[in-house]
Design a protein around this motif. Structure first.
Motif, PDB file in Angstrom:
ATOM      1  N   ASP A 210      42.793  48.668  40.257  1.00 21.59           N
ATOM      2  CA  ASP A 210      41.650  49.428  40.993  1.00 21.59           C
ATOM      3  C   ASP A 210      40.794  49.997  39.976  1.00 21.59           C
ATOM      4  OD1 ASP A 210      40.307  51.380  42.293  1.00 21.59           O
ATOM      5  OD2 ASP A 210      41.706  51.900  43.788  1.00 21.59           O
ATOM      6  N   THR A 211      39.733  49.276  40.011  1.00 22.98           N
ATOM      7  CA  THR A 211      38.803  49.803  38.786  1.00 22.98           C
ATOM      8  C   THR A 211      37.809  50.797  39.148  1.00 22.98           C
ATOM      9  OG1 THR A 211      37.226  47.995  39.889  1.00 22.98           O
ATOM     10  CG2 THR A 211      38.412  47.202  37.913  1.00 22.98           C
ATOM     11  N   ASN A 212      38.122  51.346  40.178  1.00 19.65           N
ATOM     12  CA  ASN A 212      37.514  52.671  40.702  1.00 19.65           C
ATOM     13  C   ASN A 212      38.349  53.655  39.796  1.00 19.65           C
ATOM     14  OD1 ASN A 212      35.474  51.664  42.636  1.00 19.65           O
ATOM     15  ND2 ASN A 212      37.249  50.980  43.545  1.00 19.65           N
ATOM     16  N   LYS A 213      39.557  53.815  39.604  1.00 12.21           N
ATOM     17  CA  LYS A 213      40.560  54.563  38.958  1.00 12.21           C
ATOM     18  C   LYS A 213      40.474  54.729  37.613  1.00 12.21           C
ATOM     19  CE  LYS A 213      43.302  54.936  43.322  1.00 12.21           C
ATOM     20  NZ  LYS A 213      43.140  56.567  43.727  1.00 12.21           N
ATOM     21  N   TRP A 214      40.845  53.324  37.191  1.00 12.60           N
ATOM     22  CA  TRP A 214      41.209  53.140  35.780  1.00 12.60           C
ATOM     23  C   TRP A 214      39.894  52.763  35.030  1.00 12.60           C
ATOM     24  CZ3 TRP A 214      45.781  53.728  33.366  1.00 12.60           C
ATOM     25  CH2 TRP A 214      46.782  53.701  34.101  1.00 12.60           C
ATOM     26  N   TYR A 215      39.501  53.714  33.740  1.00  9.02           N
ATOM     27  CA  TYR A 215      38.471  53.370  32.892  1.00  9.02           C
ATOM     28  C   TYR A 215      39.062  51.941  32.144  1.00  9.02           C
ATOM     29  CZ  TYR A 215      35.636  57.474  33.919  1.00  9.02           C
ATOM     30  OH  TYR A 215      35.092  58.538  34.250  1.00  9.02           O
ATOM     31  N   HIS A 216      37.860  51.013  31.962  1.00  9.16           N
ATOM     32  CA  HIS A 216      38.541  49.618  31.469  1.00  9.16           C
ATOM     33  C   HIS A 216      37.395  48.961  30.620  1.00  9.16           C
ATOM     34  CE1 HIS A 216      36.519  49.159  35.452  1.00  9.16           C
ATOM     35  NE2 HIS A 216      36.208  47.781  35.088  1.00  9.16           N
ATOM     36  N   LYS A 217      37.835  48.504  29.579  1.00 11.65           N
ATOM     37  CA  LYS A 217      37.018  47.605  28.637  1.00 11.65           C
ATOM     38  C   LYS A 217      37.614  46.224  28.461  1.00 11.65           C
ATOM     39  CE  LYS A 217      36.296  47.972  24.248  1.00 11.65           C
ATOM     40  NZ  LYS A 217      36.076  48.427  23.070  1.00 11.65           N
ATOM     41  N   THR A 218      37.083  45.208  28.155  1.00 16.28           N
ATOM     42  CA  THR A 218      37.818  43.966  27.863  1.00 16.28           C
ATOM     43  C   THR A 218      37.298  43.485  26.604  1.00 16.28           C
ATOM     44  OG1 THR A 218      35.982  42.769  29.122  1.00 16.28           O
ATOM     45  CG2 THR A 218      37.829  43.187  30.219  1.00 16.28           C
ATOM     46  N   ASN A 219      38.046  42.856  25.970  1.00 14.23           N
ATOM     47  CA  ASN A 219      37.594  41.890  24.842  1.00 14.23           C
ATOM     48  C   ASN A 219      38.035  40.365  24.837  1.00 14.23           C
ATOM     49  OD1 ASN A 219      36.858  44.410  23.166  1.00 14.23           O
ATOM     50  ND2 ASN A 219      39.018  44.948  23.090  1.00 14.23           N
ATOM     51  N   VAL A 220      37.147  39.487  24.652  1.00 12.79           N
ATOM     52  CA  VAL A 220      37.442  38.048  24.947  1.00 12.79           C
ATOM     53  C   VAL A 220      38.121  37.509  23.405  1.00 12.79           C
ATOM     54  CG1 VAL A 220      36.804  35.633  24.786  1.00 12.79           C
ATOM     55  CG2 VAL A 220      35.570  37.375  26.342  1.00 12.79           C
ATOM     56  N   LEU A 221      39.390  37.134  23.366  1.00 11.17           N
ATOM     57  CA  LEU A 221      40.176  36.742  22.107  1.00 11.17           C
ATOM     58  C   LEU A 221      39.763  35.339  21.704  1.00 11.17           C
ATOM     59  CD1 LEU A 221      43.890  38.031  23.326  1.00 11.17           C
ATOM     60  CD2 LEU A 221      41.799  39.273  22.309  1.00 11.17           C
ATOM     61  N   PRO A 222      39.839  35.224  20.331  1.00 17.14           N
ATOM     62  CA  PRO A 222      39.729  34.071  19.770  1.00 17.14           C
ATOM     63  C   PRO A 222      40.267  32.803  20.576  1.00 17.14           C
ATOM     64  CG  PRO A 222      40.358  35.499  18.035  1.00 17.14           C
ATOM     65  CD  PRO A 222      40.525  36.147  19.282  1.00 17.14           C
ATOM     66  N   GLY A 223      39.340  31.751  20.460  1.00 15.06           N
ATOM     67  CA  GLY A 223      40.051  30.499  21.246  1.00 15.06           C
ATOM     68  C   GLY A 223      38.792  30.246  22.232  1.00 15.06           C
ATOM     69  N   PRO A 224      39.058  29.507  23.310  1.00 17.28           N
ATOM     70  CA  PRO A 224      38.055  28.939  24.046  1.00 17.28           C
ATOM     71  C   PRO A 224      37.291  29.979  24.926  1.00 17.28           C
ATOM     72  CG  PRO A 224      40.340  28.111  24.738  1.00 17.28           C
ATOM     73  CD  PRO A 224      40.316  29.050  23.794  1.00 17.28           C
ATOM     74  N   ILE A 225      36.044  29.613  25.325  1.00 20.46           N
ATOM     75  CA  ILE A 225      35.274  30.531  26.032  1.00 20.46           C
ATOM     76  C   ILE A 225      36.038  30.977  27.177  1.00 20.46           C
ATOM     77  CG2 ILE A 225      33.151  30.564  27.659  1.00 20.46           C
ATOM     78  CD1 ILE A 225      32.447  30.334  24.628  1.00 20.46           C
ATOM     79  N   SER A 226      35.870  32.230  27.715  1.00 21.58           N
ATOM     80  CA  SER A 226      36.671  32.968  28.741  1.00 21.58           C
ATOM     81  C   SER A 226      35.739  33.074  30.037  1.00 21.58           C
ATOM     82  CB  SER A 226      36.809  34.497  28.391  1.00 21.58           C
ATOM     83  OG  SER A 226      37.386  35.143  29.415  1.00 21.58           O
ATOM     84  N   ILE A 227      36.591  32.322  31.071  1.00 22.37           N
ATOM     85  CA  ILE A 227      35.780  32.530  32.217  1.00 22.37           C
ATOM     86  C   ILE A 227      36.761  33.055  33.249  1.00 22.37           C
ATOM     87  CG2 ILE A 227      35.136  31.046  34.208  1.00 22.37           C
ATOM     88  CD1 ILE A 227      34.238  28.828  32.141  1.00 22.37           C
ATOM     89  N   THR A 228      36.372  34.195  34.031  1.00 22.77           N
ATOM     90  CA  THR A 228      37.154  34.765  34.846  1.00 22.77           C
ATOM     91  C   THR A 228      36.508  34.608  36.447  1.00 22.77           C
ATOM     92  OG1 THR A 228      36.557  37.151  34.464  1.00 22.77           O
ATOM     93  CG2 THR A 228      38.322  36.183  33.434  1.00 22.77           C
ATOM     94  N   VAL A 229      37.147  34.695  37.400  1.00 20.27           N
ATOM     95  CA  VAL A 229      36.668  35.020  38.819  1.00 20.27           C
ATOM     96  C   VAL A 229      37.610  36.013  39.511  1.00 20.27           C
ATOM     97  CG1 VAL A 229      35.737  32.589  38.846  1.00 20.27           C
ATOM     98  CG2 VAL A 229      37.902  33.195  39.969  1.00 20.27           C
ATOM     99  N   GLY A 230      36.791  36.644  40.311  1.00 17.70           N
ATOM    100  CA  GLY A 230      37.545  37.772  40.913  1.00 17.70           C
ATOM    101  C   GLY A 230      36.897  38.266  42.355  1.00 17.70           C
ATOM    102  N   ALA A 231      37.476  39.263  42.979  1.00 14.02           N
ATOM    103  CA  ALA A 231      36.915  39.828  44.068  1.00 14.02           C
ATOM    104  C   ALA A 231      37.796  41.053  44.717  1.00 14.02           C
ATOM    105  CB  ALA A 231      36.947  38.742  45.323  1.00 14.02           C
ATOM    106  N   GLU A 232      36.917  41.788  45.492  1.00 17.27           N
ATOM    107  CA  GLU A 232      37.753  42.896  45.886  1.00 17.27           C
ATOM    108  C   GLU A 232      38.428  42.523  47.070  1.00 17.27           C
ATOM    109  OE1 GLU A 232      35.077  46.495  46.825  1.00 17.27           O
ATOM    110  OE2 GLU A 232      33.583  45.278  46.018  1.00 17.27           O
ATOM    111  N   TYR A 233      39.657  43.312  47.475  1.00 16.73           N
ATOM    112  CA  TYR A 233      40.168  43.054  48.787  1.00 16.73           C
ATOM    113  C   TYR A 233      40.514  44.247  49.466  1.00 16.73           C
ATOM    114  CZ  TYR A 233      44.346  44.715  46.017  1.00 16.73           C
ATOM    115  OH  TYR A 233      45.205  45.464  45.312  1.00 16.73           O
ATOM    116  N   ASP A 234      40.514  44.108  50.690  1.00 15.60           N
ATOM    117  CA  ASP A 234      40.839  45.654  51.756  1.00 15.60           C
ATOM    118  C   ASP A 234      42.276  45.491  52.070  1.00 15.60           C
ATOM    119  OD1 ASP A 234      41.253  43.573  53.728  1.00 15.60           O
ATOM    120  OD2 ASP A 234      39.210  44.172  54.691  1.00 15.60           O
TER     121      ASP A 234
END
Length: 234
Positions: A210-234
């Motif tokens: 729940d990204t509305n509650k948790w503050y968050h940051k991300t770091n891509v780690l060494p290796g391949p290009i990072s690709i993520t997909v996502g969506a909200e759900y009800d």
């Protein structure tokens, strides 16, 4: 209202959502009813390791896939109006982001690193993307994905700054390529009751948060290009 004012005037959180959270568990073969009871709407983060097992996106998606897709479908005003996240790149929109020189895409020595994200609000593009991934199997039976999906893509050493979102619902993000560290922080009113967390999401894993509650940051780690997909759900 500007984003900083939204944070300043948001109502305080009930810290019970994070008070007992010490780690981010990894689960497989998750029963949707158990997921609904334990994680879906509780604010507790979790990683599901087997949600992408039958997705072709892990093999098909790369920078060049998205470049071809947007050259075919993404020239209209609908695609251009979708939300774009430039982060630290200085890029202005998705068309510019998908026009990087090949040497920069490949992270050749002397080129600038890059990381950006965007929402897919164009139905034609969403249809093509969802041919390669689907609604995660563990979501509660009566829940639905949001009509808009997100993509985040980029190389090692970059990621999203620490922030909290202003979206309606909790969400999932699946790591299709590469690996990304997530650093989670409780909201300020919960700093003395809850802990900071750090977890690495590997290729094929899905984080639910729940990204509305948790503050968050991300770091891509060494290796391949990072690709993520996502969506909200009800």
């Amino acid at each position: 209202m500007p984003a900083e004012l939204q944070k300043a005037f948001r109502p305080p959180e009930d810290c019970s959502f994070c008070a007992s959270v010490r780690t981010v568990p990894r689960l497989a073969r998750v029963n949707p009813d158990d997921f609904a009871a334990d994680y879906a709407y509780t604010g507790r983060p979790v990683i599901v390791t087997d949600a992408t097992a039958n997705w072709t996106a892990l093999d098909r998606f790369d920078y060049w896939f998205f470049k071809r897709l947007y050259e075919t479908y993404g020239s209209g005003p609908r695609a251009e109006s979708c939300q774009f996240f430039p982060y630290q790149t200085g890029l202005r929109n998705i068309q510019q982001a998908l026009s990087l020189p090949p040497a920069r895409v490949r992270y050749e020595p002397g080129t600038e690193p890059w990381y950006f994200g965007w929402s897919n609000c164009d139905p034609a593009i969403v249809r093509v993307l969802r041919e390669h991934y689907g609604r995660p199997y563990f979501l509660p039976p009566d829940s639905e994905n949001n009509a808009i999906d997100w993509v985040f893509m980029g190389g090692p050493g970059l990621g999203a700054h620490m922030h909290v979102d202003n979206v309606r619902l909790p969400s999932w993000q699946s790591q299709l390529k590469g690996a990304k560290e997530w650093i989670l922080a409780p909201p300020p009113e919960c700093l003395y009751q809850c802990e900071f967390l750090s977890v690495v999401v590997q290729t094929g894993e899905t984080i639910v948060l729940d990204t509305n509650k948790w503050y968050h940051k991300t770091n891509v780690l060494p290796g391949p290009i990072s690709i993520t997909v996502g969506a909200e759900y009800d």
